[in-house]
Design a protein around this motif. Structure first.
Motif, PDB file in Angstrom:
ATOM      1  N   ARG A  30      45.068  -8.822  34.108  1.00  0.00           N
ATOM      2  CA  ARG A  30      46.726  -9.616  34.244  1.00  0.00           C
ATOM      3  C   ARG A  30      45.936 -10.781  34.379  1.00  0.00           C
ATOM      4  NH1 ARG A  30      46.818  -4.538  37.377  1.00  0.00           N
ATOM      5  NH2 ARG A  30      45.828  -5.929  39.471  1.00  0.00           N
ATOM      6  N   ARG A  31      45.146 -11.570  34.608  1.00  0.00           N
ATOM      7  CA  ARG A  31      44.955 -13.143  35.006  1.00  0.00           C
ATOM      8  C   ARG A  31      44.651 -13.920  33.788  1.00  0.00           C
ATOM      9  NH1 ARG A  31      42.962 -17.163  39.138  1.00  0.00           N
ATOM     10  NH2 ARG A  31      43.223 -15.012  40.904  1.00  0.00           N
ATOM     11  N   GLU A  61      42.118  -6.510  37.463  1.00  0.00           N
ATOM     12  CA  GLU A  61      43.503  -7.332  37.611  1.00  0.00           C
ATOM     13  C   GLU A  61      42.355  -8.804  36.660  1.00  0.00           C
ATOM     14  OE1 GLU A  61      45.213 -10.897  39.909  1.00  0.00           O
ATOM     15  OE2 GLU A  61      44.728  -8.283  40.078  1.00  0.00           O
ATOM     16  N   LEU A  65      37.986 -10.515  39.605  1.00  0.00           N
ATOM     17  CA  LEU A  65      38.369 -10.804  38.372  1.00  0.00           C
ATOM     18  C   LEU A  65      37.168 -10.197  36.508  1.00  0.00           C
ATOM     19  CD1 LEU A  65      39.885 -14.484  37.451  1.00  0.00           C
ATOM     20  CD2 LEU A  65      41.362 -12.284  38.991  1.00  0.00           C
TER      21      LEU A  65
END
Length: 150
Positions: free
Chosen positions: A105-106, A102, A82
């Motif tokens: 997105r999280r 990523e 992340l």
């Protein structure tokens, strides 16, 4: 069950703040769990969401954490892909922290959950009360007079 308002430590500012902090942290951790984040991890991702690299020291200052506490929170975020940690090209002694795709997105997924937690706090305290509490706590967190020698 013992009423915390009847506690012998009820006059202690630090104890009252810690009790409230545990209650709010529990709420945010519960609400953010579907995104696989704890509230401390969400705060890190939120600080990185603009996409600009931030040094570990800058991030620690912003979050009012010591470097070791921040490092403890960064490890799982780095492990899960992340965030990325890189040596600063201008100052090899500094390490930059960057949000990965990523991580973005999280964060976006968690943002909606975080908003739900915010709404629950407002539902309990009312909007003016919640805003006032946040502002006063922010002021308290950034007031160096509390850590300076008397």
């Amino acid at each position: 069950m013992v009423d915390p308002r009847a506690s012998v430590t009820r006059e202690c500012y630090a104890t009252a703040l810690r009790k409230a902090s545990r209650r709010l942290t529990s709420l945010y951790d519960e609400v953010l769990a579907p995104a696989g984040l704890r509230s401390t991890q969400y705060a890190i991702l939120a600080e990185l969401a603009d996409g600009e690299p931030v040094t570990i020291n800058e991030l620690a200052r912003t979050l009012v954490l010591d470097r070791s506490g921040l490092g403890h929170s960064l490890r799982p975020l780095q492990r899960d892909g992340l965030v990325r940690l890189d040596k600063d090209v201008a100052d090899r002694r500094s390490v930059n922290v960057t949000l990965t795709e990523e991580g973005r997105r999280r964060f976006e997924r968690a943002l909606e959950l975080w908003r739900a937690a915010q709404e629950r706090v407002v539902a309990v305290l009312g909007s003016p009360g919640a805003d006032r509490l946040r502002d006063e706590l922010t002021e308290l967190a950034t007031d160096d007079r509390l850590t300076a020698e008397p």
